[in-house]
Design a protein around this motif. Structure first.
Motif, PDB file in Angstrom:
ATOM      1  N   SER A 219      22.401 -53.695  24.387  1.00  0.00           N
ATOM      2  CA  SER A 219      22.215 -52.744  23.303  1.00  0.00           C
ATOM      3  C   SER A 219      21.237 -51.658  23.718  1.00  0.00           C
ATOM      4  CB  SER A 219      21.682 -53.473  22.057  1.00  0.00           C
ATOM      5  OG  SER A 219      22.047 -52.811  20.882  1.00  0.00           O
ATOM      6  N   ALA A 220      21.406 -50.480  23.097  1.00  0.00           N
ATOM      7  CA  ALA A 220      20.541 -49.352  23.441  1.00  0.00           C
ATOM      8  C   ALA A 220      20.498 -48.354  22.286  1.00  0.00           C
ATOM      9  CB  ALA A 220      21.035 -48.657  24.705  1.00  0.00           C
ATOM     10  N   LEU A 221      19.434 -47.593  22.243  1.00  0.00           N
ATOM     11  CA  LEU A 221      19.316 -46.440  21.354  1.00  0.00           C
ATOM     12  C   LEU A 221      19.624 -45.202  22.185  1.00  0.00           C
ATOM     13  CD1 LEU A 221      18.386 -45.157  18.614  1.00  0.00           C
ATOM     14  CD2 LEU A 221      16.081 -45.069  19.612  1.00  0.00           C
ATOM     15  N   LEU A 222      20.615 -44.429  21.749  1.00  0.00           N
ATOM     16  CA  LEU A 222      21.053 -43.256  22.497  1.00  0.00           C
ATOM     17  C   LEU A 222      20.776 -41.990  21.701  1.00  0.00           C
ATOM     18  CD1 LEU A 222      24.565 -44.607  23.606  1.00  0.00           C
ATOM     19  CD2 LEU A 222      22.383 -44.838  24.823  1.00  0.00           C
ATOM     20  N   GLY A 223      20.380 -40.928  22.412  1.00  0.00           N
ATOM     21  CA  GLY A 223      20.152 -39.629  21.784  1.00  0.00           C
ATOM     22  C   GLY A 223      21.088 -38.588  22.365  1.00  0.00           C
ATOM     23  N   TYR A 224      21.989 -38.046  21.516  1.00  0.00           N
ATOM     24  CA  TYR A 224      22.967 -37.050  21.966  1.00  0.00           C
ATOM     25  C   TYR A 224      22.605 -35.669  21.442  1.00  0.00           C
ATOM     26  CZ  TYR A 224      26.129 -40.710  23.576  1.00  0.00           C
ATOM     27  OH  TYR A 224      26.682 -41.757  24.255  1.00  0.00           O
ATOM     28  N   ASP A 225      22.861 -34.666  22.262  1.00  0.00           N
ATOM     29  CA  ASP A 225      22.659 -33.276  21.863  1.00  0.00           C
ATOM     30  C   ASP A 225      23.643 -32.942  20.736  1.00  0.00           C
ATOM     31  OD1 ASP A 225      22.766 -30.362  21.768  1.00  0.00           O
ATOM     32  OD2 ASP A 225      21.700 -30.401  23.683  1.00  0.00           O
ATOM     33  N   LEU A 226      23.114 -32.508  19.602  1.00  0.00           N
ATOM     34  CA  LEU A 226      23.964 -32.198  18.454  1.00  0.00           C
ATOM     35  C   LEU A 226      24.937 -31.060  18.744  1.00  0.00           C
ATOM     36  CD1 LEU A 226      21.960 -32.293  15.093  1.00  0.00           C
ATOM     37  CD2 LEU A 226      24.172 -33.351  15.571  1.00  0.00           C
ATOM     38  N   ARG A 227      24.553 -30.172  19.646  1.00  0.00           N
ATOM     39  CA  ARG A 227      25.360 -28.978  19.874  1.00  0.00           C
ATOM     40  C   ARG A 227      26.581 -29.245  20.738  1.00  0.00           C
ATOM     41  NH1 ARG A 227      19.840 -26.110  21.638  1.00  0.00           N
ATOM     42  NH2 ARG A 227      19.782 -28.197  22.582  1.00  0.00           N
ATOM     43  N   ASN A 228      26.436 -30.114  21.752  1.00  0.00           N
ATOM     44  CA  ASN A 228      27.547 -30.272  22.701  1.00  0.00           C
ATOM     45  C   ASN A 228      27.899 -31.721  23.026  1.00  0.00           C
ATOM     46  OD1 ASN A 228      25.465 -31.086  24.413  1.00  0.00           O
ATOM     47  ND2 ASN A 228      25.305 -29.071  25.393  1.00  0.00           N
ATOM     48  N   GLY A 229      27.210 -32.699  22.412  1.00  0.00           N
ATOM     49  CA  GLY A 229      27.534 -34.103  22.644  1.00  0.00           C
ATOM     50  C   GLY A 229      27.043 -34.671  23.955  1.00  0.00           C
ATOM     51  N   ALA A 230      26.186 -33.952  24.656  1.00  0.00           N
ATOM     52  CA  ALA A 230      25.649 -34.457  25.929  1.00  0.00           C
ATOM     53  C   ALA A 230      24.616 -35.550  25.659  1.00  0.00           C
ATOM     54  CB  ALA A 230      25.009 -33.332  26.727  1.00  0.00           C
ATOM     55  N   LEU A 231      24.659 -36.600  26.457  1.00  0.00           N
ATOM     56  CA  LEU A 231      23.688 -37.679  26.334  1.00  0.00           C
ATOM     57  C   LEU A 231      22.354 -37.221  26.915  1.00  0.00           C
ATOM     58  CD1 LEU A 231      23.017 -40.615  25.593  1.00  0.00           C
ATOM     59  CD2 LEU A 231      23.845 -41.285  27.866  1.00  0.00           C
ATOM     60  N   ARG A 232      21.340 -37.127  26.067  1.00  0.00           N
ATOM     61  CA  ARG A 232      20.026 -36.648  26.499  1.00  0.00           C
ATOM     62  C   ARG A 232      19.024 -37.778  26.708  1.00  0.00           C
ATOM     63  NH1 ARG A 232      21.556 -31.979  28.410  1.00  0.00           N
ATOM     64  NH2 ARG A 232      22.241 -30.459  26.841  1.00  0.00           N
TER      65      ARG A 232
END
Length: 435
Positions: A219-232
């Protein structure tokens, strides 16, 4: 996330070595009393069954089934007045039709009050849904779980467990947004407008496409760029890395991100500026935490624990308290939980029948429910999962497809189209808390 059967999470306390007190300890005491009652009932020892279920109900008054067996035991003892009183209380919960598999109430069939109680059952469980369809997905494997609304772009984001991807709904059309890595599936999501991110609780589960033996429990907490869906950003749960299942996420006023783990019963926090997830208070402090809301001070967390009901967790002292409810109200099997701009709350309950969306208000200290109403239930609101807030309306997923799957990656029952509905909330009237 309904990866764990409710029956399983009712039987024992949190993992060994964890904090097991308050509502979680009450859950164990209830289970013991209810087991004693069921054993006595099956042995036709009605007096002992009545005594055991009365104890169970005193411990956990949100568990309607204890009232049912109290009524059945009293009916077997010929105590019609008591049986009708308990049945009437059972009907108040609105969690289904009158049950009588062993004909315990056959001798009361001609009593006028029984007919009145049966009418209450019908009224309480009647279909209602002031709902506007927002989007209908396809009748293909998806398992719609998480929902988030981006106020800036006007886009709706939906997480699909089976294909392990997030899609965007905009102007009635579905578009791809992000594919999750490493066998992880997306569950709860929350928009972080300040950082232009969407946070995603992700877990590897048996119900995802191409699931492999041995992959589960990561399991993981993921943060994606709202503008383009890139995994940050990516933050895996701390070692041991298996056996956990992050299933929902929320934000604190200081920018901290909180993620709940339904499998282990833990809450994890990514503090503002931190580089790793850390457990809040202790591993396994809760039973099966789902949706969460942090209060304005950032010191208290409201948690929908699937097995224990609504609880509050003091983020400083780690004190756990049960939110007191009025008679005839249950907060068990809550999944999605969100707070509206006026301070009230909405939640989905998908482990009772009929499944429903409820609207409620808490006292200023979040210690008790002061108003409560059912906003939606019935055929249009079957198999709901999580929700999001859009203005004064609640957006909710229904027909999620979880009901079509068991513990595998292929559906075992027919699939139907999942939907997003906008639910108008009913007026909240004050209710009396009796315990």
């Amino acid at each position: 996330m309904r990866v764990k059967a409710l029956a399983a999470i009712l039987l024992s306390c949190a993992p060994a070595g964890s904090a097991c007190a308050g509502p979680i300890q009450d859950l164990n005491r209830f289970s013991q009393a209810a087991d004693d009652g069921l054993s006595a009932y099956r042995a036709r020892n009605w007096a002992a069954a009545e005594q055991a279920f009365a104890k169970a109900y005193r411990i956990a008054p949100q568990r309607a089934l204890a009232l049912y067996y109290l009524a059945a035991s009293a009916a077997r003892l010929g105590e019609s007045a008591k049986a009708l009183q308990w049945l009437d209380g059972f009907a108040d919960f609105g969690t289904g039709a009158l049950l009588d598999p062993d004909h315990a109430f056959a001798g009361m069939a001609q009593l006028p009050r029984l007919a009145q109680i049966q009418a209450k059952f019908a009224s309480k469980s009647a279909a209602r849904c002031a709902c506007l369809p927002i989007f209908e997905g396809k009748a293909a494997a998806f398992i719609a779980e998480g929902l988030a609304y981006d106020d800036i772009s006007g886009r709706l984001l939906v997480s699909g467990v089976w294909p392990r991807r997030i899609v965007v709904i905009h102007q009635g059309r579905e578009q791809g947004f992000a594919q999750l890595p490493d066998g992880l599936s997306p569950f709860g999501m929350r928009v972080d407008a300040r950082r232009k991110l969407i946070w995603v609780a992700a877990a590897s589960v048996a119900q995802n496409e191409g699931a492999r033996a041995g992959e589960g429990g990561r399991s993981a907490l993921l943060g994606y760029d709202l503008r383009n869906g890139a995994l940050r950003m990516r933050y895996d749960t701390p070692p041991p890395t298996r056996g956990r299942a992050l299933n929902d996420v929320t934000l604190g006023p200081d920018g901290s991100v909180y993620a709940s783990d339904a499998n282990e019963g833990s809450i994890f926090r990514l503090a503002a500026g931190a580089s790793a997830l850390h457990p809040v208070c202790a591993f396994g402090i809760l039973k099966s935490p789902q949706g969460m809301v942090v209060n304005a001070s950032g010191r208290r967390l409201l948690v929908a624990d699937y097995a224990a009901g609504l609880i509050t967790l003091d983020l400083t002292s780690c004190e756990i308290r049960q939110v007191a409810v009025p008679n005839g109200v249950t907060t068990l099997t809550m999944d999605g939980l969100a707070q509206l701009a006026d301070g009230s709350f909405a939640a989905t309950q998908n482990g009772i029948h009929p499944a429903r969306l409820v609207h409620f208000r808490l006292s200023p200290d979040w210690g008790r429910i002061v108003s409560f109403a059912v906003a939606a239930q019935g055929p249009r609101f079957r198999d709901p999962t999580l929700l999001a807030i859009h203005g004064t309306k609640v957006l909710a997923i229904t027909g999620s497809q979880w009901a079509s799957f068991d513990d595998g990656s292929e559906p075992v029952r027919p699939l139907s189209a999942w939907r997003v509905l906008a639910v108008s909330l009913p007026h909240l009237s004050a209710v009396r808390t009796d315990h």
